[in-house]
Design a protein around this motif. Structure first.
Motif, mmCIF file in Angstrom:
data_model
loop_
_atom_site.group_PDB
_atom_site.id
_atom_site.type_symbol
_atom_site.label_atom_id
_atom_site.label_comp_id
_atom_site.label_asym_id
_atom_site.label_seq_id
_atom_site.Cartn_x
_atom_site.Cartn_y
_atom_site.Cartn_z
ATOM 1 N N UNK A 13 0.834 -1.202 0.000
ATOM 2 C CA UNK A 13 0.000 0.000 0.000
ATOM 3 C C UNK A 13 0.867 1.249 0.000
ATOM 4 N N UNK A 14 0.268 2.418 -0.268
ATOM 5 C CA UNK A 14 1.041 3.670 -0.252
ATOM 6 C C UNK A 14 1.672 3.978 1.099
ATOM 7 N N UNK A 15 1.144 3.399 2.177
ATOM 8 C CA UNK A 15 1.773 3.588 3.492
ATOM 9 C C UNK A 15 3.118 2.880 3.580
ATOM 10 N N UNK A 16 3.404 2.008 2.622
ATOM 11 C CA UNK A 16 4.705 1.368 2.569
ATOM 12 C C UNK A 16 4.825 0.065 3.336
ATOM 13 N N UNK A 17 3.715 -0.567 3.704
ATOM 14 C CA UNK A 17 3.794 -1.866 4.377
ATOM 15 C C UNK A 17 4.449 -2.864 3.438
ATOM 16 N N UNK A 18 5.555 -3.449 3.879
ATOM 17 C CA UNK A 18 6.364 -4.331 3.046
ATOM 18 C C UNK A 18 6.197 -5.763 3.539
ATOM 19 N N UNK A 19 5.893 -6.672 2.609
ATOM 20 C CA UNK A 19 5.690 -8.062 2.999
ATOM 21 C C UNK A 19 6.942 -8.661 3.640
ATOM 22 N N UNK A 20 8.109 -8.172 3.269
ATOM 23 C CA UNK A 20 9.343 -8.677 3.871
ATOM 24 C C UNK A 20 9.356 -8.465 5.379
ATOM 25 N N UNK A 21 8.657 -7.424 5.848
ATOM 26 C CA UNK A 21 8.566 -7.139 7.279
ATOM 27 C C UNK A 21 7.249 -7.606 7.885
ATOM 28 N N UNK A 22 6.158 -7.493 7.125
ATOM 29 C CA UNK A 22 4.823 -7.767 7.667
ATOM 30 C C UNK A 22 4.498 -9.256 7.753
ATOM 31 N N UNK A 23 5.001 -10.051 6.808
ATOM 32 C CA UNK A 23 4.777 -11.509 6.784
ATOM 33 C C UNK A 23 3.286 -11.863 6.833
ATOM 34 N N UNK A 24 2.474 -11.099 6.106
ATOM 35 C CA UNK A 24 1.034 -11.380 6.099
ATOM 36 C C UNK A 24 0.721 -12.692 5.396
ATOM 37 N N UNK A 25 1.582 -13.116 4.496
ATOM 38 C CA UNK A 25 1.372 -14.373 3.769
ATOM 39 C C UNK A 25 2.024 -15.558 4.464
ATOM 40 N N UNK A 26 2.769 -15.299 5.521
ATOM 41 C CA UNK A 26 3.453 -16.385 6.202
ATOM 42 C C UNK A 26 4.613 -16.924 5.372
ATOM 43 N N UNK A 27 4.936 -18.178 5.580
ATOM 44 C CA UNK A 27 6.024 -18.829 4.856
ATOM 45 C C UNK A 27 5.592 -19.096 3.420
ATOM 46 N N UNK A 28 6.352 -18.593 2.462
ATOM 47 C CA UNK A 28 5.973 -18.763 1.054
ATOM 48 C C UNK A 28 6.872 -19.741 0.302
#
Length: 254
Positions: free
Chosen positions: A36-51
């Protein structure tokens, strides 16, 4: 038969993909997963878990920056977008980076993938704000997910619909009803829609997901981070300190 929204938005994104990538490419990164424009990065957020080793579908991938990052993490990825021009940018970035993302041109309301083909699905502002029938998209995503699969997607926060899409002080004063679901439509000189964006309230999103058979497991409303000064359309530090700009839903297929 493509909907009016699909036809309009395919044409709009084909015509504006070049400018979009020039304007936002550095922020998105050729291989980066920014939610998102707020800059949430999956590398830090891990919303998808282990990929690693998981089969992942990116819905409305644009130039597939998110999918490309997933490849670097060991995922088996497929991605699609309605815009052929956006997918040409994906090809360009593949050549520049040496990373390959399998992409296909498709409409999110009718996915060209087999049942239970994926472990995970994701979408960072892809497709869902622009489709006329989000329930069809959710049902299609559920169909291609295996039981227990996860779907995470980000969209504009519904409350933004009640405010002007302005990054300055004008964007802090509501000038329309949050409950007005009339789509935002741009038209050409003949009255033909050339861009369509749809509004759903928070309850609409919840009820659509429930009706599709997906189970909501989380909702993130990112706060605007300190030191982040980049303006993206109506997103800005000023507005971000007062209003949520993005909603990120996590759902599972039971």
């Amino acid at each position: 038969m493509p909907s009016v929204s699909s036809r309009a938005n395919r044409g709009w994104w084909d015509g504006n993909a070049d400018d979009y990538q020039v304007e936002h490419g550095d922020f998105l990164r050729d291989s980066g997963f920014v939610w998102c424009p707020e800059g949430v990065d999956e590398a830090d957020a891990h919303l998808l878990g282990q990929v690693r080793g998981r089969r992942v579908l990116e819905v409305g991938c644009g130039a597939a920056q998110c999918a490309r990052w997933l490849v670097t993490q060991g995922a088996e990825v497929a991605a699609f977008d309605i815009s052929h021009r956006q997918l040409r940018h994906s090809q360009r970035i593949d050549l520049d980076t040496g990373l390959h993302v399998p992409v296909v041109q498709a409409d999110a309301e009718a996915l060209p993938f087999a049942d239970t083909a994926f472990d995970l699905a994701c979408s960072a502002f892809g497709a869902l704000p622009f489709v006329a029938d989000p329930l069809a998209v959710f049902r299609e995503v559920r169909r291609v997910l295996r039981p227990g699969g996860l779907f995470v997607f980000s969209v504009s926060h519904p409350v933004r619909w009640a405010f002007p899409d302005d990054p300055g002080p004008r964007g802090l004063t509501s000038d329309r009803s949050y409950f007005d679901r009339t789509p935002y439509v741009e038209r050409d000189e003949h009255g033909t829609p050339t861009y369509v964006e749809h509004h759903r309230t928070l309850a609409d999103w919840v009820n659509l997901l429930t009706a599709s058979g997906l189970t909501i497991t989380g909702l993130l409303e990112p706060e605007w981070p300190e030191g982040h000064e980049q303006v993206w359309g109506g997103w800005s530090p000023l507005r971000g300190r007062h209003l949520p700009g993005t909603a990120i839903f996590s759902c599972s297929r039971t």
